[in-house]
Write an enzyme that holds these catalytic residues in place. Structure first.
Site, PDB file in Angstrom:
ATOM      1  N   SER A   9     -18.751  97.197 -60.227  1.00  0.00           N
ATOM      2  CA  SER A   9     -19.082  95.944 -59.648  1.00  0.00           C
ATOM      3  C   SER A   9     -20.128  96.089 -59.537  1.00  0.00           C
ATOM      4  O   SER A   9     -21.494  96.810 -60.109  1.00  0.00           O
ATOM      5  CB  SER A   9     -19.402  95.849 -58.041  1.00  0.00           C
ATOM      6  OG  SER A   9     -17.748  95.218 -57.302  1.00  0.00           O
ATOM      7  N   ILE A  21     -16.550  83.819 -47.594  1.00  0.00           N
ATOM      8  CA  ILE A  21     -18.122  84.233 -47.289  1.00  0.00           C
ATOM      9  C   ILE A  21     -18.731  83.533 -46.149  1.00  0.00           C
ATOM     10  O   ILE A  21     -19.459  84.210 -45.958  1.00  0.00           O
ATOM     11  CB  ILE A  21     -17.863  83.814 -49.352  1.00  0.00           C
ATOM     12  CG1 ILE A  21     -17.379  84.654 -50.118  1.00  0.00           C
ATOM     13  CG2 ILE A  21     -19.665  84.538 -49.296  1.00  0.00           C
ATOM     14  CD1 ILE A  21     -17.485  86.414 -50.137  1.00  0.00           C
ATOM     15  N   CYS A  42     -15.840  86.660 -59.199  1.00  0.00           N
ATOM     16  CA  CYS A  42     -17.290  86.144 -59.343  1.00  0.00           C
ATOM     17  C   CYS A  42     -17.663  87.172 -60.489  1.00  0.00           C
ATOM     18  O   CYS A  42     -18.512  86.234 -61.248  1.00  0.00           O
ATOM     19  CB  CYS A  42     -18.096  85.809 -58.496  1.00  0.00           C
ATOM     20  SG  CYS A  42     -18.859  86.998 -57.865  1.00  0.00           S
TER      21      CYS A  42
END
Length: 331
Positions: free
Chosen positions: A107, A188, A50
């Site tokens: 990240s 998730i 993502c």
């Protein structure tokens, strides 16, 4: 042998651009097949998350190849349209970037744990497609090993260092949220449902009807079929969507004339929830970038120095292997 990488990430492009480069497994397989037709490419690995999409190549020395241009070509995107939205790395920068990436220090959430699995999955898929070569295999193995070492030595973040926990923080800040709907029963989605249940929320998760027998349902979660998701909206205070669907799981025009929750959270890239949902009266919509807002600019200088000290040793191992391999070829 030359190793080069290029990619697009959250520091360079917003989610509406990144989601165009978020590829399904079948798309990745097609891209690998296209790349391997190039006789100057010995190996290729694609990381698609993502936060980023990156292509790592090992190729003939002296050859100039822009991996991002090849990636655009493989999926029929206009490279010129995106040329200013990517980073190109060569030489030492490639292995260092990959090690830091696997550690979670690149990240949006500092030290997040999911990236190491994503890096591992990337090399495994490349291997499955017969796209990786020995150079990339060793590079990725060393990056994963260095990340495990960093995680075992340093506490880069709390144990609550995933996007699901960040979503929970948003939910807790709202008043009167009791009932939650989670769309998606993947990794998730299940994690999100489990976290909500642990925190006392009445949680329902969607299941794909044709997969009911194979679904893993988080303990304490209620279940409905995926096709019942719109009907369930009127009975919940927050909806969280986390699927790999290439299409919206919730569309604005289907929600507009019905009772709906005021909080929508989209954990997917490409996005699950129609962005126009935020135009509905009293509706709040969070996507990956707005969930992560405020996390990126926190100062981690001291920990970063410790991370670099650890991974330097592993990078040295990579170059020792590289030199040894060169000597074998010359003898």
């Amino acid at each position: 042998m030359n190793v080069i990488m290029a990619g697009i990430d959250y520091t360079l492009a917003p989610i509406d651009i990144r989601e165009k480069f978020s590829f399904t497994k079948s798309t990745l397989q097609a891209v690998y097949s296209d790349l391997l037709k190039n006789e100057n490419i010995f190996g290729a690995v694609i990381i698609s998350t993502c936060n980023r999409t990156e292509l790592y190549l090992s190729c003939e020395n002296g050859m100039y190849i822009n991996p991002f241009e090849l990636l655009c070509d493989a999926v029929n995107f206009d490279f010129e349209k995106y040329r200013n939205l990517h980073t190109l790395r060569t030489g030492d920068d490639v292995i260092r970037h990959l090690c830091e990436l696997a550690c979670g220090v690149k990240s949006q959430i500092w030290g997040e744990d999911q990236i190491i699995t994503q890096v591992k999955n990337a090399i495994e898929l490349a291997r499955e497609m017969k796209a990786s070569d020995s150079t990339l295999e060793v590079m990725f193995r060393i990056a994963i090993t260095s990340a495990k070492k960093v995680k075992s030595v340093l506490r880069l973040s709390s144990t609550e260092s995933s996007i699901a926990y960040s979503a929970l923080k948003i939910i807790k800040k709202q008043n009167s949220i009791n009932k939650a709907l989670v769309i998606g029963n993947g990794e998730i989605g299940r994690l999100m449902a489990s976290i909500l249940i642990e925190n006392g929320y009445d949680t329902t998760i969607t299941l794909r009807c044709y997969r009911h027998g194979n679904n893993i349902v988080p303990l304490g979660a209620k279940t409905i079929g995926y096709d019942e998701r719109y009907e369930k909206l009127k009975d919940c205070d927050v909806v969280i969507s986390a699927t790999l669907s290439p299409h919206y799981t919730l569309e604005t025009d289907k929600i507009d004339k019905m009772k709906y929750p005021y909080l929508f959270i989209d954990l997917a890239v490409p996005r699950d929830i129609d962005p126009d949902v935020k135009s509905l009266a009293n509706a709040k919509l969070y996507d990956v970038d707005s969930i992560y807002a405020g996390e990126v600019n926190k100062n981690h200088t001291q920990q970063m120095a410790q991370v670099k000290e650890i991974i330097d040793k592993y990078i040295l191992d990579y170059y020792r292997w590289h030199e040894y391999r060169k000597r074998l070829v010359l003898t």
